[in-house]
Scaffold this active site. Structure first.
Site, PDB file in Angstrom:
ATOM      1  N   GLY A 150       0.811  -1.212   0.000  1.00 38.78           N
ATOM      2  CA  GLY A 150       0.000   0.000   0.000  1.00 38.78           C
ATOM      3  C   GLY A 150       0.842   1.258   0.000  1.00 38.78           C
ATOM      4  O   GLY A 150       0.428   2.274   0.561  1.00 38.78           O
ATOM      5  N   ALA A 151       2.021   1.209  -0.630  1.00 38.15           N
ATOM      6  CA  ALA A 151       2.977   2.316  -0.567  1.00 38.15           C
ATOM      7  C   ALA A 151       3.353   2.811  -1.963  1.00 38.15           C
ATOM      8  O   ALA A 151       2.936   2.265  -2.976  1.00 38.15           O
ATOM      9  CB  ALA A 151       4.238   1.857   0.173  1.00 38.15           C
ATOM     10  N   TYR A 154       1.452   3.089  -5.657  1.00 36.03           N
ATOM     11  CA  TYR A 154       0.756   1.988  -6.315  1.00 36.03           C
ATOM     12  C   TYR A 154      -0.726   2.017  -5.931  1.00 36.03           C
ATOM     13  O   TYR A 154      -1.179   2.927  -5.248  1.00 36.03           O
ATOM     14  CB  TYR A 154       1.446   0.668  -6.003  1.00 36.03           C
TER      15      TYR A 154
END
Length: 346
Positions: A150-151, A154
Site C-alpha cells: 500500500g505504498a 501503487y
C-alpha cells in the site's frame, strides 16, 4: 560491551500471531524482474533460500501481481495466480522452510493507468476479490503470512492520497473515506485466511513523484489514517521511509515506524537505507552504489522498542550473508552495494 553483544537486539526472537521469527531482521521486498512471463523458477527459490540459510528472520518477497488486467505493466514481475506461477512459489516456500526461514509474499497491484476515479464500484469489487484470492493462495501454499503493498504510489496508495484520488463517492473525499478501499482489501483477505494468519500492510508517506509528500502531516492525522486499517485487520505495519533515522514529525525523534507503533499499539517494521551511507533513491536518480556504515543508531532505537523489526534491502541484495556477518562482527567482510548488485542472481 563487545560488538556481538551490542547487536544482540537484532537477534532476539519475535512472534506475530502464530508466526515465530528467530530474529528481528526482515528482507525487504525488492523487484528484480527475474520471473519470465510471471513464473518464478528454481533460481528464484535459490535466491530466497540463501537469505534464509544466512540468518534472515523473515523474508518479504518481491512484489507479486494479483489476477487483474491492470495489475502490472512489467512482463517479468512474478504473478501470484495461475498454476505455473503458484507452483513456482510453492517451491520457494519449501526451500525457505528447509533452510529454517519464514517467508511472506508481497501482494501487489501496480496502479490505475489513469487514476482511481476511472474505476467503477464493480471494478473495485473485482480487485478486492483478486486480492482475497491471492491471500487464499498464500495460505494454501504454506506462506507464513502476507504483505499488502500500500505504498509508493501503487494502487492502494493511489486511493490513500488526495492528489491521486479525486473520487467523491464512498471511496474518496476525506481521509477516512480514502482508506475504505484498503480496509475492504484487508477485510476480504482476513475473511479467507482466518484470524491467525499475519497480515502486514506496507505504506509510505512519500511518493515516487513527490519525496516530500505526506498522507498525514501531524500525529493526530496519522492516527486517524491508521485507525480504520488497524480495525480492518492489519497485524503489523511496514513503514516505508527513505532514511529510517529521520524524525517523522517536528518535536519528536520518533521515525514513522515509531509513531505508528505508538499510535496503534501494533508491531512495526522500520526500513530505509539501513546499514548504508546514502539513501536508496540515489541509486535510481544517480546510479550510485552505497558503502556500508555502522548501525549503532538503529540498535539503540530497537533496544528502546521504538519499532519491532528491521527491513534490509540493498545490503541483503548485495550480500546474502549480511545478517550472519553482522551477528558475528564480521563487518569488514560485508559486500558493498553497487548498481551491479541489482542484477543479482544469487
Amino acid at each position: 560491551m563487545s560488538y556481538s553483544q551490542s547487536v544482540q537486539a537484532l537477534f532476539q526472537p519475535f512472534t506475530v500471531l502464530n508466526t515465530q521469527l528467530s530474529n528481528r531482521i526482515v528482507m525487504a521486498p525488492m523487484t528484480r524482474q527475474f520471473s519470465p512471463n510471471g513464473v518464478p523458477g528454481p533460481d528464484v527459490a535459490a535466491y530466497y533460500r540463501r537469505r534464509a540459510e544466512n540468518g534472515v528472520g523473515l523474508i518479504v518477497t518481491e512484489g507479486t501481481i494479483i489476477d487483474h488486467p491492470d495489475s502490472s505493466n512489467q512482463e517479468n514481475v512474478p504473478h501470484f495466480y495461475g498454476e505455473a506461477a503458484l507452483n513456482g512459489w510453492a517451491e520457494v516456500v519449501a526451500e525457505v522452510h528447509k533452510a529454517g526461514g519464514r517467508i511472506i509474499p508481497q501482494i501487489w497491484h501496480m496502479g490505475a493507468r489513469g487514476h482511481v476515479g476511472d474505476y467503477t464500484e464493480t471494478d473495485i469489487a473485482a480487485i478486492v476479490q483478486a486480492f482475497a484470492e491471492a491471500a487464499s493462495e498464500a495460505k494454501r501454499l504454506g506462506f507464513d503470512g502476507l504483505e499488502l503493498h500500500g505504498a509508493h504510489g501503487y494502487l492502494i496508495d493511489q486511493f490513500f492520497w488526495d492528489k491521486t484520488n479525486p473520487r467523491t463517492d464512498r471511496y474518496g473525499g476525506d481521509m477516512m473515506a480514502r482508506t475504505r478501499f484498503a480496509a475492504e482489501v484487508i477485510q476480504a483477505c482476513r475473511s479467507v485466511v482466518g484470524p491467525d494468519f499475519p497480515i502486514v500492510l506496507r505504506f509510505s508517506q512519500w511518493k515516487a513523484s513527490d519525496y516530500s509528500a505526506k498522507l498525514a502531516g501531524t500525529p493526530e492525522l496519522l492516527e486517524q489514517f491508521l485507525a480504520p486499517l488497524a480495525e480492518a485487520g492489519v497485524d503489523m505495519f511496514h513503514c516505508s521511509t527513505r532514511r529510517f533515522w529521520e524524525p517523522e514529525f517536528e518535536g519528536s525523534d520518533l521515525n514513522l515506524a515509531g509513531w505508528v507503533k505508538k499510535l496503534t499499539g501494533k508491531p512495526t517494521i522500520t526500513v530505509g537505507s539501513v546499514g548504508l551511507d546514502s539513501d536508496f533513491m540515489s541509486f535510481f536518480s544517480e546510479g550510485k552504489g552505497a558503502a556500508n556504515t555502522k548501525i549503532d543508531g538503529l540498535i539503540e532505537r530497537l533496544e528502546r522498542e521504538e519499532f519491532d523489526l528491521v527491513a534490509i534491502g540493498r545490503s541483503l541484495l548485495a550480500d546474502p550473508a549480511w545478517a550472519i556477518k553482522i551477528r558475528d562482527g564480521r563487518t569488514d567482510d560485508l559486500v558493498p552495494f553497487t548498481p551491479k548488485a541489482t542484477q543479482a542472481l544469487y
